[in-house]
Design an enzyme around this catalytic site. Structure first.
Site, PDB file in Angstrom:
ATOM      1  CB  SER A  38      -0.963   0.003   1.187  1.00 24.32           C
ATOM      2  OG  SER A  38      -0.261  -0.115   2.399  1.00 24.32           O
TER       3      SER A  38
ATOM      4  CG  HIS B 260       6.120  -9.072   7.518  1.00 18.56           C
ATOM      5  ND1 HIS B 260       7.033  -8.290   6.871  1.00 18.56           N
ATOM      6  CD2 HIS B 260       5.074  -8.271   7.811  1.00 18.56           C
ATOM      7  CE1 HIS B 260       6.566  -7.054   6.788  1.00 18.56           C
ATOM      8  NE2 HIS B 260       5.370  -7.014   7.356  1.00 18.56           N
TER       9      HIS B 260
ATOM     10  CG  HIS C  99      -1.010  -4.978   2.499  1.00 16.52           C
ATOM     11  ND1 HIS C  99      -0.285  -4.815   3.646  1.00 16.52           N
ATOM     12  CD2 HIS C  99      -0.886  -3.795   1.823  1.00 16.52           C
ATOM     13  CE1 HIS C  99       0.265  -3.608   3.658  1.00 16.52           C
ATOM     14  NE2 HIS C  99      -0.095  -2.963   2.567  1.00 16.52           N
TER      15      HIS C  99
ATOM     16  NE  ARG D  91       3.746  -3.818  12.675  1.00 15.00           N
ATOM     17  CZ  ARG D  91       3.354  -3.873  11.404  1.00 15.00           C
ATOM     18  NH1 ARG D  91       2.770  -2.823  10.858  1.00 15.00           N
ATOM     19  NH2 ARG D  91       3.532  -4.953  10.680  1.00 15.00           N
TER      20      ARG D  91
ATOM     21  CG  ASP E 273      -2.792  -7.648   9.749  1.00 18.06           C
ATOM     22  OD1 ASP E 273      -3.162  -6.542  10.162  1.00 18.06           O
ATOM     23  OD2 ASP E 273      -2.195  -7.808   8.678  1.00 18.06           O
TER      24      ASP E 273
HETATM   25  N1  CMX Z   1       0.277 -19.519   6.041  1.00 17.63           N
HETATM   26  C1  CMX Z   1       0.478 -20.453   5.081  1.00 17.63           C
HETATM   27  N2  CMX Z   1       1.425 -20.335   4.127  1.00 17.63           N
HETATM   28  C2  CMX Z   1       2.234 -19.270   4.189  1.00 17.63           C
HETATM   29  C3  CMX Z   1       2.105 -18.282   5.180  1.00 17.63           C
HETATM   30  C4  CMX Z   1       1.064 -18.429   6.123  1.00 17.63           C
HETATM   31  N3  CMX Z   1       0.846 -17.536   7.078  1.00 17.63           N
HETATM   32  N4  CMX Z   1       3.057 -17.337   4.980  1.00 17.63           N
HETATM   33  C5  CMX Z   1       3.742 -17.697   3.878  1.00 17.63           C
HETATM   34  N5  CMX Z   1       3.236 -18.860   3.397  1.00 17.63           N
HETATM   35  C6  CMX Z   1       3.629 -19.557   2.179  1.00 17.63           C
HETATM   36  C7  CMX Z   1       3.376 -18.635   0.971  1.00 17.63           C
HETATM   37  O1  CMX Z   1       2.017 -18.674   0.576  1.00 17.63           O
HETATM   38  C8  CMX Z   1       4.328 -19.198  -0.055  1.00 17.63           C
HETATM   39  O2  CMX Z   1       3.742 -20.376  -0.571  1.00 17.63           O
HETATM   40  P1  CMX Z   1       3.968 -20.803  -2.122  1.00 17.63           P
HETATM   41  O3  CMX Z   1       5.451 -21.008  -2.249  1.00 17.63           O
HETATM   42  O4  CMX Z   1       3.155 -22.036  -2.239  1.00 17.63           O
HETATM   43  O5  CMX Z   1       3.461 -19.653  -2.937  1.00 17.63           O
HETATM   44  C9  CMX Z   1       5.528 -19.617   0.800  1.00 17.63           C
HETATM   45  O6  CMX Z   1       5.041 -19.753   2.162  1.00 17.63           O
HETATM   46  C10 CMX Z   1       6.654 -18.594   0.805  1.00 17.63           C
HETATM   47  O7  CMX Z   1       6.127 -17.316   1.159  1.00 17.63           O
HETATM   48  P2  CMX Z   1       7.074 -16.219   1.845  1.00 17.63           P
HETATM   49  O8  CMX Z   1       8.174 -15.913   0.892  1.00 17.63           O
HETATM   50  O9  CMX Z   1       7.420 -16.647   3.220  1.00 17.63           O
HETATM   51  O10 CMX Z   1       6.080 -14.979   2.011  1.00 17.63           O
HETATM   52  P3  CMX Z   1       5.844 -13.736   1.044  1.00 17.63           P
HETATM   53  O11 CMX Z   1       6.914 -12.734   1.283  1.00 17.63           O
HETATM   54  O12 CMX Z   1       5.597 -14.174  -0.349  1.00 17.63           O
HETATM   55  O13 CMX Z   1       4.465 -13.209   1.624  1.00 17.63           O
HETATM   56  C11 CMX Z   1       2.899 -12.740   3.338  1.00 17.63           C
HETATM   57  C12 CMX Z   1       4.353 -12.618   2.893  1.00 17.63           C
HETATM   58  C13 CMX Z   1       2.669 -11.854   4.541  1.00 17.63           C
HETATM   59  C14 CMX Z   1       1.964 -12.291   2.218  1.00 17.63           C
HETATM   60  C15 CMX Z   1       2.616 -14.241   3.691  1.00 17.63           C
HETATM   61  O14 CMX Z   1       3.386 -14.602   4.821  1.00 17.63           O
HETATM   62  C16 CMX Z   1       1.136 -14.499   3.991  1.00 17.63           C
HETATM   63  O15 CMX Z   1       0.374 -14.738   3.053  1.00 17.63           O
HETATM   64  N6  CMX Z   1       0.721 -14.445   5.299  1.00 17.63           N
HETATM   65  C17 CMX Z   1      -0.684 -14.568   5.639  1.00 17.63           C
HETATM   66  C18 CMX Z   1      -1.418 -13.268   5.305  1.00 17.63           C
HETATM   67  C19 CMX Z   1      -1.031 -12.144   6.237  1.00 17.63           C
HETATM   68  O16 CMX Z   1      -1.013 -12.299   7.452  1.00 17.63           O
HETATM   69  N7  CMX Z   1      -0.782 -10.957   5.669  1.00 17.63           N
HETATM   70  C20 CMX Z   1      -0.539  -9.738   6.472  1.00 17.63           C
HETATM   71  C21 CMX Z   1       0.904  -9.246   6.425  1.00 17.63           C
HETATM   72  C22 CMX Z   1       1.064  -7.985   7.233  1.00 17.63           C
HETATM   73  C23 CMX Z   1       0.315  -6.834   6.584  1.00 17.63           C
HETATM   74  O17 CMX Z   1       0.676  -6.442   5.471  1.00 17.63           O
HETATM   75  O18 CMX Z   1      -0.658  -6.348   7.156  1.00 17.63           O
END
Ligand code: CMX
Length: 437
Positions: A234, A310, A264, A319, A365
């Site tokens: 964002s 993250h 996000h 946080r 979150d």
């Molecule tokens: N649950 C299950 N799988 C997860 C996960 C979670 N909480 N976090 C990461 N993974 C998976 C990813 O989906 C990805 O899978 P694929 O290889 O099959 O695509 C793999 O682990 C590697 O991901 P990563 O490199 O560790 O994470 P990214 O940097 O791509 O993404 C984030 C980061 C936050 C989007 C991811 O950890 C996620 O989806 N978390 C859950 C959603 C969430 O809480 N988002 C809020 C973040 C904070 C904010 O912006 O407010």
């Protein structure tokens, strides 16, 4: 919509995905023009391509605002944090009061905004309403007027500042109007000029708050979500839109749309929804074993545990820690809060064992919803709006500074898959890391 086009595309996608996967697998660690191929396919993760001085996020420190770790700022008011984000200093009493008075002076929301919101479908998501309301106000832009009158580049930050402060002053009313309208809470509540920004917002939401704890929670909430450097989706959207010399209304509306995704800001809504659903499916407050099985099942099906992981952090988000500290002091016996702590004991190990997520720890979150739920904001669809109201502080500071610095149009270069393949020859390649097997 062209059916032929859609079907053609749909038939091509599997091969395109396969090709990308194969390039990453066989060449992901190779360097082309100093960018690792993984980064091209992986959301530009980690590429240092922006300057943002309001705050920084270290993988092992979390959010640091102008050199001060966020856990040292939890007793501050959001107005103080905005001052810090923008100037690098906390305000003294006089400066704080003057800024708060200025916010009250600028808080009149144009009446047509209520008309726009009232005209929206009843089932619009609160984030759609919020983003639309901000965009609808674009005609108020001081920057746009000044630009049309030929303002010089070095002065452009001033009307940008005015736009941002006007928006900061008005968003608590807009967000509380959305809350009360969308969830049938009754008429809007007028602002009270004696209250600070977050307490005023808490009051206008109409949440019962006899001992003032909900107002305290709102202050903390706004502080914790105020900024998270410039590279998150964002903030980046905000910077990209404003870098075209677009104004703050366009930039914030776009940035909020980016915040509204489940990866996000929407994760705060998803996280609480997940907890409530888990309790409903299990039929009672779940035991540790039941939580473990429920989450494992979700992961086995390829699901995400919202609130965990993250893109930058590799530690428990400070946080999250701040929210847990607040909850431990105020609502230690709350059932949902206890489930948040239970998940914290269980989910990281499951994610580590699964071995996919680079960061198995909770982010901001994971805990915020349980607090809101306890104090009566049970409509979790609204939670990302609260995130958005807070983050408008950081968005503002970032684009005011960017305009002040005359930052360039943001315009990175994309390349085609063909181009990558053409560079996969020894004379271009430098391998800088071992690919995981
Ligand atoms: N649950 C299950 N799988 C997860 C996960 C979670 N909480 N976090 C990461 N993974 C998976 C990813 O989906 C990805 O899978 P694929 O290889 O099959 O695509 C793999 O682990 C590697 O991901 P990563 O490199 O560790 O994470 P990214 O940097 O791509 O993404 C984030 C980061 C936050 C989007 C991811 O950890 C996620 O989806 N978390 C859950 C959603 C969430 O809480 N988002 C809020 C973040 C904070 C904010 O912006 O407010």
């Amino acid at each position: 919509m062209s059916k032929i086009l859609k079907e053609k595309l749909s038939s091509q996608i599997p091969a395109l995905r396969e090709e990308a996967k194969s390039i990453i697998k066989n060449h992901g660690g190779k360097v082309i023009d100093s960018v690792v191929i993984d980064q091209l396919f992986g959301g530009m993760r980690g590429i240092k391509g922006l300057i943002c001085d309001t705050s920084s996020v270290g993988l092992d420190t979390g959010l640091i605002i102008r050199g001060v770790p966020i856990l040292e700022l939890t007793e501050k008011l959001p107005e103080e944090i905005f001052y810090l984000l923008l100037t690098g200093e906390l305000p003294d009493e006089k400066a704080l009061k003057e800024f708060q008075d200025d916010l009250h002076k600028r808080d009149e929301v144009p009446a047509y905004v209520w008309d726009v919101l009232n005209a929206m479908p009843k089932d619009s998501h609160p984030m759609v309403m919020f983003s639309t309301a901000i965009l609808a106000m674009e005609k108020e832009s001081e920057f746009r007027k000044a630009y049309d009158e030929g303002i010089s580049k070095d002065k452009m930050w001033e009307p940008m500042y005015d736009d941002c402060i006007n928006i900061i002053a008005r968003v608590p009313q807009i967000a509380s109007f959305i809350y009360r309208k969308k969830f049938n809470k009754g008429d809007m509540i007028a602002p009270d000029k004696k209250l600070d920004w977050a307490a005023n917002f808490a009051m206008m939401l109409g949440v019962k708050d006899e001992d003032g704890t909900f107002a305290k929670l709102m202050r903390l909430y706004m502080v914790l979500h105020s900024d998270h450097e410039g590279g998150n989706a964002s903030a980046f959207t905000n910077l990209v839109v404003s870098s075209t010399l677009s104004d703050a209304y366009y930039a914030f509306s776009g940035a909020l749309n980016s915040l509204a995704g489940p990866l996000h800001g929407l994760a705060n809504q998803e996280c609480l929804r997940f907890i409530l659903k888990m309790r409903e499916v299990i039929g009672h407050t779940p035991t540790d074993e039941e939580v473990r099985n429920y989450c494992q099942n979700l992961l086995d099906k390829g699901g995400l545990v919202s609130g965990y992981g993250h893109a930058v952090l590799r530690i428990t988000d400070p946080r999250f820690t701040a929210f847990v500290n607040f909850g431990t002091n105020t609502i230690p016996g709350d059932e949902i809060f206890k489930m948040v702590k239970q998940l914290f004991e269980i989910v990281p190990n499951l994610l580590i064992t699964q071995g996919k997520a680079k960061d198995p720890w909770p982010n901001v979150d994971a805990a915020s919803g349980s607090m809101l739920y306890h104090y009566g904001v049970k409509e979790y669809e609204f939670y990302t709006v609260l995130f958005g109201v807070s983050r408008i502080l950081g968005f503002s500071a970032q684009i005011i500074l960017a305009r002040a610095m005359g930052n360039a149009l943001i315009r990175p270069k994309s390349v085609t898959t063909e181009w990558i393949k053409s560079r996969l020859q020894d004379r271009y390649i430098k391998i800088i890391k071992q690919k995981k097997t």
